[in-house]
Design a protein around this motif. Structure first.
Motif, PDB file in Angstrom:
ATOM      1  N   THR A   1     -11.163  -0.199   5.293  1.00  0.00           N
ATOM      2  CA  THR A   1     -12.401  -0.773   5.818  1.00  0.00           C
ATOM      3  C   THR A   1     -12.677  -2.056   5.045  1.00  0.00           C
ATOM      4  O   THR A   1     -12.815  -2.032   3.817  1.00  0.00           O
TER       5      THR A   1
ATOM      6  N   TRP B   1     -15.329  -4.235   5.752  1.00  0.00           N
ATOM      7  CA  TRP B   1     -16.758  -4.147   5.529  1.00  0.00           C
ATOM      8  C   TRP B   1     -17.281  -3.047   6.439  1.00  0.00           C
ATOM      9  O   TRP B   1     -16.567  -2.592   7.324  1.00  0.00           O
ATOM     10  N   GLU B   2     -18.471  -2.610   6.177  1.00  0.00           N
ATOM     11  CA  GLU B   2     -19.015  -1.473   6.921  1.00  0.00           C
ATOM     12  C   GLU B   2     -18.882  -1.680   8.428  1.00  0.00           C
ATOM     13  O   GLU B   2     -19.309  -2.705   8.971  1.00  0.00           O
ATOM     14  N   GLY B   3     -18.219  -0.729   9.056  1.00  0.00           N
ATOM     15  CA  GLY B   3     -18.042  -0.784  10.507  1.00  0.00           C
ATOM     16  C   GLY B   3     -16.832  -1.564  10.977  1.00  0.00           C
ATOM     17  O   GLY B   3     -16.573  -1.632  12.182  1.00  0.00           O
ATOM     18  N   GLN B   4     -16.079  -2.181  10.057  1.00  0.00           N
ATOM     19  CA  GLN B   4     -14.908  -2.959  10.485  1.00  0.00           C
ATOM     20  C   GLN B   4     -13.691  -2.605   9.646  1.00  0.00           C
ATOM     21  O   GLN B   4     -13.660  -2.854   8.456  1.00  0.00           O
ATOM     22  N   SER B   5     -12.712  -2.039  10.309  1.00  0.00           N
ATOM     23  CA  SER B   5     -11.454  -1.678   9.659  1.00  0.00           C
ATOM     24  C   SER B   5     -10.366  -2.656  10.068  1.00  0.00           C
ATOM     25  O   SER B   5     -10.483  -3.363  11.069  1.00  0.00           O
TER      26      SER B   5
END
Length: 135
Positions: free
Chosen positions: A27, A29-33
């Motif tokens: 990941t 950043w939060e919500g993006q892998s």
């Protein structure tokens, strides 16, 4: 046609698949892998190149691994906006983000872990069974 024996090709494909799965698990950043499929070939190339560099370094008596890793990391040091990173993650550029080029590549190698005294429990530690070296 391939030059590899069937068993060797199967092992190669298993290792490449393991690398893709590992990339998918990151990941940014939060919500993006990361999307492993997008940068898999270039990430594999960087891992293989690092393996070759470290093999060459192992033949040098007083090779300074810390300087080597820090110099490599500085090549990739830059600031990008989330929008720029997202374009790379989604495939506008097939190269891995700088984060992958440095952190993910380096943590695959004992030489890096030893140079910085990284041990189990540290954020950059990656257990040997989770490391991915294709060759």
């Amino acid at each position: 046609e391939t030059l590899l024996e069937p068993a060797d090709l199967e092992e190669y494909e298993r290792r490449v698949g393991k690398l893709e799965e590992y990339l998918d698990s990151i990941t940014i950043w939060e919500g993006q892998s990361i999307i492993g499929e997008v940068c898999l070939n270039e990430a594999q190339a960087e891992h293989s190149a690092m393996q070759a560099r470290l093999l060459y370094a192992s033949e040098r008596e007083d090779f300074d691994h810390r300087t080597f890793f820090e110099t490599r990391a500085k090549i990739y040091a830059m600031l990008r906006t989330p929008e720029q990173e997202l374009k790379r993650i989604m495939g506008a550029d097939r190269h891995p983000t700088e984060y992958i080029e440095v952190n993910v590549t380096f943590q695959q190698f004992d030489e890096f872990l030893q140079a910085y005294g990284i041990k189990e429990g540290d954020k950059m530690y990656l257990a040997p069974e989770d490391r991915v070296l294709v060759w």
